[in-house]
Design an enzyme around this catalytic site. Structure first.
Site, PDB file in Angstrom:
ATOM      1  N   GLY A 143       5.323  78.173  19.472  1.00 17.08           N
ATOM      2  CA  GLY A 143       5.580  79.218  20.849  1.00 17.08           C
ATOM      3  C   GLY A 143       4.827  78.717  21.794  1.00 17.08           C
TER       4      GLY A 143
ATOM      5  N   GLU B 107       1.373  74.878  17.795  1.00 21.64           N
ATOM      6  CA  GLU B 107       2.641  73.972  18.476  1.00 21.64           C
ATOM      7  C   GLU B 107       3.115  74.545  19.751  1.00 21.64           C
ATOM      8  OE1 GLU B 107       3.658  70.795  17.232  1.00 21.64           O
ATOM      9  OE2 GLU B 107       2.394  70.983  15.519  1.00 21.64           O
TER      10      GLU B 107
ATOM     11  N   CYS C 150      11.226  72.662  23.389  1.00 24.56           N
ATOM     12  CA  CYS C 150       9.891  72.408  23.938  1.00 24.56           C
ATOM     13  C   CYS C 150       9.510  70.712  24.271  1.00 24.56           C
ATOM     14  CB  CYS C 150       8.874  72.736  22.583  1.00 24.56           C
ATOM     15  SG  CYS C 150       9.283  71.795  21.252  1.00 24.56           S
TER      16      CYS C 150
HETATM   17  P1  NAD Z   1       6.769  83.048  21.956  1.00 21.05           P
HETATM   18  O1  NAD Z   1       5.408  82.446  22.103  1.00 21.05           O
HETATM   19  O2  NAD Z   1       7.142  84.161  22.563  1.00 21.05           O
HETATM   20  O3  NAD Z   1       6.637  83.631  20.454  1.00 21.05           O
HETATM   21  C1  NAD Z   1       6.869  82.812  19.279  1.00 21.05           C
HETATM   22  C2  NAD Z   1       6.263  83.927  18.005  1.00 21.05           C
HETATM   23  O4  NAD Z   1       5.187  84.542  18.288  1.00 21.05           O
HETATM   24  C3  NAD Z   1       7.295  84.944  17.544  1.00 21.05           C
HETATM   25  O5  NAD Z   1       7.693  84.811  16.153  1.00 21.05           O
HETATM   26  C4  NAD Z   1       6.966  86.257  18.025  1.00 21.05           C
HETATM   27  O6  NAD Z   1       7.287  87.206  17.391  1.00 21.05           O
HETATM   28  C5  NAD Z   1       5.379  85.989  17.869  1.00 21.05           C
HETATM   29  N1  NAD Z   1       4.782  86.564  18.877  1.00 21.05           N
HETATM   30  C6  NAD Z   1       5.007  86.941  20.283  1.00 21.05           C
HETATM   31  N2  NAD Z   1       4.083  87.553  21.037  1.00 21.05           N
HETATM   32  C7  NAD Z   1       3.219  87.864  19.970  1.00 21.05           C
HETATM   33  C8  NAD Z   1       1.767  88.374  19.851  1.00 21.05           C
HETATM   34  N3  NAD Z   1       1.270  89.000  20.897  1.00 21.05           N
HETATM   35  N4  NAD Z   1       1.013  88.361  18.798  1.00 21.05           N
HETATM   36  C9  NAD Z   1       1.534  87.805  17.521  1.00 21.05           C
HETATM   37  N5  NAD Z   1       2.563  87.148  17.518  1.00 21.05           N
HETATM   38  C10 NAD Z   1       3.351  87.225  18.677  1.00 21.05           C
HETATM   39  O7  NAD Z   1       7.701  81.686  22.048  1.00 21.05           O
HETATM   40  P2  NAD Z   1       9.431  81.514  21.948  1.00 21.05           P
HETATM   41  O8  NAD Z   1       9.567  82.156  23.230  1.00 21.05           O
HETATM   42  O9  NAD Z   1       9.870  82.044  20.673  1.00 21.05           O
HETATM   43  O10 NAD Z   1       9.223  80.050  22.221  1.00 21.05           O
HETATM   44  C11 NAD Z   1       9.241  79.407  23.469  1.00 21.05           C
HETATM   45  C12 NAD Z   1       7.903  78.448  23.441  1.00 21.05           C
HETATM   46  O11 NAD Z   1       7.662  77.894  22.372  1.00 21.05           O
HETATM   47  C13 NAD Z   1       8.005  77.734  24.595  1.00 21.05           C
HETATM   48  O12 NAD Z   1       6.874  77.522  25.489  1.00 21.05           O
HETATM   49  C14 NAD Z   1       8.077  76.313  23.848  1.00 21.05           C
HETATM   50  O13 NAD Z   1       7.565  75.178  24.474  1.00 21.05           O
HETATM   51  C15 NAD Z   1       7.235  76.485  22.630  1.00 21.05           C
HETATM   52  N6  NAD Z   1       7.694  75.490  21.681  1.00 21.05           N
HETATM   53  C16 NAD Z   1       7.105  74.625  21.210  1.00 21.05           C
HETATM   54  C17 NAD Z   1       7.394  74.093  20.070  1.00 21.05           C
HETATM   55  C18 NAD Z   1       6.601  72.817  19.496  1.00 21.05           C
HETATM   56  O14 NAD Z   1       6.904  72.377  18.582  1.00 21.05           O
HETATM   57  N7  NAD Z   1       5.560  72.499  20.118  1.00 21.05           N
HETATM   58  C19 NAD Z   1       8.758  74.113  19.768  1.00 21.05           C
HETATM   59  C20 NAD Z   1       9.658  74.964  20.105  1.00 21.05           C
HETATM   60  C21 NAD Z   1       9.003  75.933  21.130  1.00 21.05           C
END
Ligand code: NAD
Length: 465
Positions: free
Chosen positions: A198, A220, A254
């Protein structure tokens, strides 16, 4: 009678869930190679047999086409599971270690032990692949797992919850649906490892929530992955490859190219060709714009376009009622333009012209370390030099994003773009405990190592140790 609030009930549910999984793990059932191979085959079968349901869920959640669903979620997951299945027998072998003279006679080895129960927290952008590829690593390493898919891809989350129990051991792998509060509640129970995919800001919250129970984390994360284009690059191919990956999932990838730093000698030509490719790729669609995941992200992206201090040379349009934004190219943004502040994560591509490659290197290195670095040049030496000078999670020369589909390579960030890596053997290792084992015979048992120490014994020990 004790009446629990819904929050208390959820807490005791996740506590119970973890207790159940710990019991299954302790029974030893997830350790044998056979169990692990069955789970990997199950994951492959799930994406093979349910491709059309997966595509329908992704279309509902993200407006994704069937081809992109196949490439981004089905083929990628299948390749990861198949690779692990093929190589697992080799990975799980103990590795013999030689012994220093002081420890002879004896035998030593490193064995890969499963950690226990692993929590996988998935994002919405590739919600099948980024939930199941970490699961591949978890089960290959012989762990039980809890998958918490993103609530923002709710159709896909529900589909995984429904399908997974039919394809993998339902007592050892569980899906928990929910939002941030659910994730926090799960983390509060304490896992043997958590693998989060995320954004960087949420990543910090995950790490903080994991700290009280000392749950180790793999993070990640994201970041602004730059493309550096040298004057000697093949501009046709460069433009095509940048445009292609920027359009995948509307730039919500990402490792999408976030922005381009082009040598001033070829910058104009490159921009024209990127724009032509974006138009060409979208020409078959009735609507040249692409769908964004939700209103909040749509508003953020539209605000970036209207606030830019650069010039919009393609796209720029949007439709709030359908959450669609035209693929947009911006030139001459200043380094302080909001579009250059954070990861864009949408169909907007700033192209900045640089006087030299040194200036490009300085520009990137003045910012947080990106998840990926892309370099386009016809000189192999220059490509390697740029990779050496600019730190990033991963790097690709003359292509975009494809390192992610090479299971022989570790995938992960560095600094602000992440911590730890997975894919292939690296995922197996990340979710295993590399355990040192030393086995000694009881004979001989020389007295000289035991107190009281004589001068003679000390002299010999000093030579040995
Ligand atoms: P996000 O960080 O908003 O959320 C990801 C997960 O975290 C979800 O399951 C969500 O329910 C949980 N979450 C959200 N807030 C939380 C909190 N306060 N406490 C605990 N859990 C929480 O990410 P997103 O918007 O789903 O994805 C986009 C981001 O992810 C972008 O920055 C992207 O670059 C990154 N990303 C990275 C990779 C990688 O492999 N490095 C792959 C895909 C996406």
């Amino acid at each position: 009678m004790v009446i629990h609030s819904p929050e208390q009930a959820a807490r005791s549910d996740s506590g119970q869930l973890l207790a159940d999984l710990r019991r299954v793990f302790a029974s030893g059932r997830t350790r044998p190679l056979r169990w692990r191979l069955d789970q990997l085959r199950g994951i492959e079968r799930l994406v093979e047999e349910r491709e059309s349901e997966i595509a329908a869920a992704l279309a509902a959640d993200l407006g994704r086409s069937a081809v992109e669903a196949w490439l981004g979620d089905v083929a990628s997951t299948k390749a990861e599971a198949a690779f692990a299945r093929k190589h697992l027998k080799k990975w799980i072998r103990r590795r013999r270690a030689s012994l220093p003279v002081s420890q002879l006679p004896g035998r030593a080895w490193v064995q890969y032990d499963p950690l226990g129960v692993v929590l996988v927290i998935g994002p919405w952008n590739y919600p099948v692949y980024l939930s199941l590829a970490p699961l591949v690593a978890a089960v290959a390493a012989g762990n039980c797992a809890v998958i918490k898919p993103s609530e923002l891809a709710s159709a896909t989350s529900a589909l995984l919850a429904r399908l997974l129990p039919h394809y993998v051991d339902p007592d050892a792998v569980r899906v928990v649906e929910g939002d941030a509060a659910t994730t926090q509640d799960l983390l509060a129970q304490g896992f043997d490892h958590a693998l989060f995919t995320g954004g960087t800001e949420i990543g910090k919250k995950i790490m903080a929530a994991a700290a009280p129970t000392l749950t180790p984390v793999t993070l990640e994360l994201g970041g602004k992955s730059p493309v550096i284009v040298a004057a000697d690059a093949d501009i046709d191919v460069t433009a095509r490859r940048i445009a292609w990956v920027k359009l995948l999932n509307s730039g919500q990838t990402c490792i999408a190219p976030d922005y381009v730093l082009a040598d001033h000698a070829i910058a104009d030509q490159l921009v024209d060709k990127i724009v032509a490719n974006l138009r060409g790729f979208r020409s078959a669609e009735n609507d040249p714009s692409v769908r964004i995941v939700n209103q909040r992200q749509f508003d953020r992206l539209v605000a970036l376009i209207s606030a830019t201090d650069g010039k919009v040379v393609a796209g720029g349009g949007s439709d709030s009622s359908t959450l669609r934004i035209e693929p947009t190219v911006i030139v001459n943004s200043s380094p302080h333009d909001p579009v250059m502040a954070n990861e864009i994560f949408g169909p907007i591509l700033p192209v900045l012209s640089v006087e030299s490659l040194d200036q490009a290197v300085e520009f990137v290195n003045a910012r947080p370390k990106p998840l990926a670095l892309y370099v386009f040049t016809s000189s192999a030496q220059r490509g390697r030099d740029l990779v050496d000078r600019v730190p990033s999670g991963g790097a690709v020369i003359n292509q975009i994003a494809m390192h992610c589909l090479v299971p022989q390579l570790p995938f992960g960030g560095v600094g602000a773009s992440g911590m730890g890596a997975y894919h292939g053997r690296w995922g197996f290792e990340a979710l295993s405990h590399r355990r040192a084992v030393l086995s000694k015979p009881t004979k001989p048992d020389p007295r000289l190592v035991y107190p009281p120490y004589t001068d003679r014994a000390l002299k010999i020990m000093r030579r040995l140790f």
